[in-house]
Motif scaffolding. Structure first.
Motif, mmCIF file in Angstrom:
data_model
loop_
_atom_site.group_PDB
_atom_site.id
_atom_site.type_symbol
_atom_site.label_atom_id
_atom_site.label_comp_id
_atom_site.label_asym_id
_atom_site.label_seq_id
_atom_site.Cartn_x
_atom_site.Cartn_y
_atom_site.Cartn_z
ATOM 1 N N CYS A 162 65.293 13.817 66.891
ATOM 2 C CA CYS A 162 65.400 15.274 66.848
ATOM 3 C C CYS A 162 64.632 15.824 65.656
ATOM 4 O O CYS A 162 64.294 15.084 64.712
ATOM 5 C CB CYS A 162 66.868 15.692 66.752
ATOM 6 N N SER A 163 64.376 17.117 65.716
ATOM 7 C CA SER A 163 63.759 17.807 64.591
ATOM 8 C C SER A 163 64.138 19.279 64.701
ATOM 9 O O SER A 163 64.042 19.874 65.780
ATOM 10 C CB SER A 163 62.240 17.632 64.631
ATOM 11 N N ARG A 192 66.058 10.099 74.328
ATOM 12 C CA ARG A 192 66.043 11.563 74.351
ATOM 13 C C ARG A 192 65.432 12.134 73.074
ATOM 14 O O ARG A 192 65.642 11.601 71.979
ATOM 15 C CB ARG A 192 67.492 12.013 74.500
ATOM 16 N N LEU A 193 64.688 13.224 73.252
ATOM 17 C CA LEU A 193 64.146 13.971 72.105
ATOM 18 C C LEU A 193 64.652 15.404 72.177
ATOM 19 O O LEU A 193 64.630 16.016 73.252
ATOM 20 C CB LEU A 193 62.610 13.991 72.155
ATOM 21 N N VAL A 194 65.106 15.938 71.040
ATOM 22 C CA VAL A 194 65.504 17.355 70.983
ATOM 23 C C VAL A 194 64.719 18.036 69.854
ATOM 24 O O VAL A 194 64.803 17.607 68.696
ATOM 25 C CB VAL A 194 67.021 17.514 70.732
ATOM 26 N N LEU A 195 63.960 19.061 70.217
ATOM 27 C CA LEU A 195 63.217 19.853 69.230
ATOM 28 C C LEU A 195 63.813 21.255 69.206
ATOM 29 O O LEU A 195 63.850 21.929 70.243
ATOM 30 C CB LEU A 195 61.743 19.964 69.618
ATOM 31 N N THR A 196 64.282 21.670 68.049
ATOM 32 C CA THR A 196 64.945 22.974 67.958
ATOM 33 C C THR A 196 64.143 23.876 67.015
ATOM 34 O O THR A 196 63.790 23.460 65.909
ATOM 35 C CB THR A 196 66.390 22.786 67.467
ATOM 36 N N PHE A 197 63.859 25.078 67.465
ATOM 37 C CA PHE A 197 62.990 25.960 66.683
ATOM 38 C C PHE A 197 63.231 27.418 67.077
ATOM 39 O O PHE A 197 63.836 27.697 68.112
ATOM 40 C CB PHE A 197 61.516 25.580 66.897
ATOM 41 N N GLU A 198 62.725 28.302 66.216
ATOM 42 C CA GLU A 198 62.815 29.733 66.517
ATOM 43 C C GLU A 198 61.584 30.135 67.330
ATOM 44 O O GLU A 198 60.476 29.733 66.980
ATOM 45 C CB GLU A 198 62.840 30.549 65.229
ATOM 46 N N GLY A 204 57.151 27.452 76.026
ATOM 47 C CA GLY A 204 56.327 26.793 77.041
ATOM 48 C C GLY A 204 55.291 25.862 76.424
ATOM 49 O O GLY A 204 54.963 24.811 76.979
ATOM 50 N N GLU A 205 54.776 26.266 75.261
ATOM 51 C CA GLU A 205 53.767 25.442 74.587
ATOM 52 C C GLU A 205 54.380 24.122 74.102
ATOM 53 O O GLU A 205 53.801 23.049 74.254
ATOM 54 C CB GLU A 205 53.190 26.233 73.408
ATOM 55 N N VAL A 206 55.576 24.223 73.529
ATOM 56 C CA VAL A 206 56.240 22.999 73.039
ATOM 57 C C VAL A 206 56.604 22.100 74.224
ATOM 58 O O VAL A 206 56.423 20.878 74.172
ATOM 59 C CB VAL A 206 57.491 23.341 72.196
ATOM 60 N N ALA A 207 57.084 22.732 75.306
ATOM 61 C CA ALA A 207 57.424 21.942 76.498
ATOM 62 C C ALA A 207 56.174 21.209 76.997
ATOM 63 O O ALA A 207 56.241 20.029 77.363
ATOM 64 C CB ALA A 207 57.993 22.849 77.585
ATOM 65 N N GLY A 208 55.030 21.891 76.973
ATOM 66 C CA GLY A 208 53.767 21.272 77.400
ATOM 67 C C GLY A 208 53.397 20.091 76.511
ATOM 68 O O GLY A 208 52.961 19.037 76.991
ATOM 69 N N LEU A 233 64.834 22.364 72.816
ATOM 70 C CA LEU A 233 64.168 21.789 73.992
ATOM 71 C C LEU A 233 64.484 20.309 74.007
ATOM 72 O O LEU A 233 64.201 19.610 73.032
ATOM 73 C CB LEU A 233 62.662 21.946 73.844
ATOM 74 N N SER A 234 65.062 19.835 75.102
ATOM 75 C CA SER A 234 65.332 18.406 75.133
ATOM 76 C C SER A 234 64.581 17.779 76.293
ATOM 77 O O SER A 234 64.321 18.427 77.316
ATOM 78 C CB SER A 234 66.833 18.135 75.231
ATOM 79 N N GLY A 235 64.185 16.536 76.105
ATOM 80 C CA GLY A 235 63.442 15.826 77.134
ATOM 81 C C GLY A 235 63.745 14.347 77.077
ATOM 82 O O GLY A 235 64.209 13.836 76.051
ATOM 83 N N GLU A 236 63.486 13.686 78.206
ATOM 84 C CA GLU A 236 63.752 12.248 78.276
ATOM 85 C C GLU A 236 62.441 11.482 78.201
ATOM 86 O O GLU A 236 61.458 11.870 78.836
ATOM 87 C CB GLU A 236 64.466 11.944 79.601
ATOM 88 N N ARG A 237 62.452 10.408 77.436
ATOM 89 C CA ARG A 237 61.246 9.571 77.311
ATOM 90 C C ARG A 237 61.065 8.800 78.611
ATOM 91 O O ARG A 237 61.953 8.044 79.017
ATOM 92 C CB ARG A 237 61.432 8.601 76.134
ATOM 93 N N SER A 238 59.915 9.048 79.239
ATOM 94 C CA SER A 238 59.722 8.440 80.562
ATOM 95 C C SER A 238 59.050 7.078 80.464
ATOM 96 O O SER A 238 58.482 6.729 79.438
ATOM 97 C CB SER A 238 58.879 9.358 81.421
#
Ligand SMILES: C[S@@+](CC[C@H](N)C(=O)[O-])C[C@H]1O[C@@H](n2cnc3c(N)ncnc32)[C@H](O)[C@@H]1O
Length: 215
Positions: free
Chosen positions: A122-123, A149-155, A176-180, A206-211
């Motif tokens: 996370c960050s 899992r990765l979680v990126l939290t930001f304003e 959307g940019e971070v998701a990309g 934004l959380s995502g799974e390492r594929s």
């Protein structure tokens, strides 16, 4: 050109938020960051869904509040990296004697960890300052195990821009940019969860799974 006192103050503060330095960074800014980041840290913790025995990494841990919160979930190991020696000195003292916590001076784009070293990463409120976000995300994809899992939290930009100091070294990111960037790096199932608080009023985890595999 004369720089106003107010501009100087904003520049200095923005620099301290990006990379706390010296005694001020250690004793004033670090605890302040913990207060500003409280609601964001809690949302991040929820999204990480920590299980006992997890190995977890935090990039840019600042005052260390999230590390403290994560310890309550019985992780096997918490890895922390930050670019600020002042932050390292403070957290080193705070977590001295806690064998599960290992803190290192490093930047997001050169993580001092082997491949697939952690289950989760996370960050929080740090991405804006990374010199190379693409490489930072590639590094996170390398060190998070497949299925992790990765979680990126930001304003989001409109929130960041409420503070005039953002002009001095903060790079705003659309969700959307971070998701990309996450997708490009090898994360899937990317979901934004919005949180609210007071200063910042709105933020996104934004959380995502390492594929796949890490090859
Ligand atoms: C605004 S503070 C946020 C701290 C904490 N995550 C919080 O939310 O309270 C940004 C943190 O990221 C760190 N940082 C800045 N650039 C970094 C980079 N390239 N790699 C790792 N950490 C970085 C700073 O030293 C600082 O501790």
């Amino acid at each position: 050109v004369t720089i106003s006192l107010e501009e100087r103050r904003l520049r200095w503060l923005a620099g301290q938020f990006a990379r706390p330095t010296g005694w001020t960074g250690r004793w004033l800014i670090a605890p302040w960051l913990n207060r500003i980041g409280r609601a964001m840290n809690r949302l991040t913790l929820e999204q990480l869904d920590l299980q006992p025995g997890d190995r977890v990494l935090e990039v840019g841990f600042g005052g260390g509040e999230l590390i403290e919160l994560m310890l309550a979930f019985s992780p096997a190991a918490i890895e922390g990296v930050d670019v600020s020696p002042a932050i390292l000195a403070r957290a080193g003292r705070r977590f001295a004697g806690e064998g599960r916590v290992r803190l290192q001076l490093a930047s997001a784009e050169t993580l001092p960890l082997p491949d697939a070293a952690v289950d989760k990463a996370c960050s929080v409120n740090s991405l804006y300052f990374w010199p190379d976000p693409v490489r930072g995300l590639a590094e996170l994809a390398r060190v998070v195990r497949p299925g992790g899992r990765l979680v990126l939290t930001f304003e989001p930009p409109e929130e960041l821009r409420k503070w005039a100091g953002h002009r001095f070294g903060f790079r705003p990111f659309e969700v959307g940019e971070v998701a990309g960037l996450m997708e490009q790096a090898g994360f899937t199932d990317i979901r934004p969860i919005w949180g609210t608080g007071r200063k910042p009023d709105v933020f996104c985890a934004l959380s995502g799974e390492r594929s796949g595999d890490n090859g």
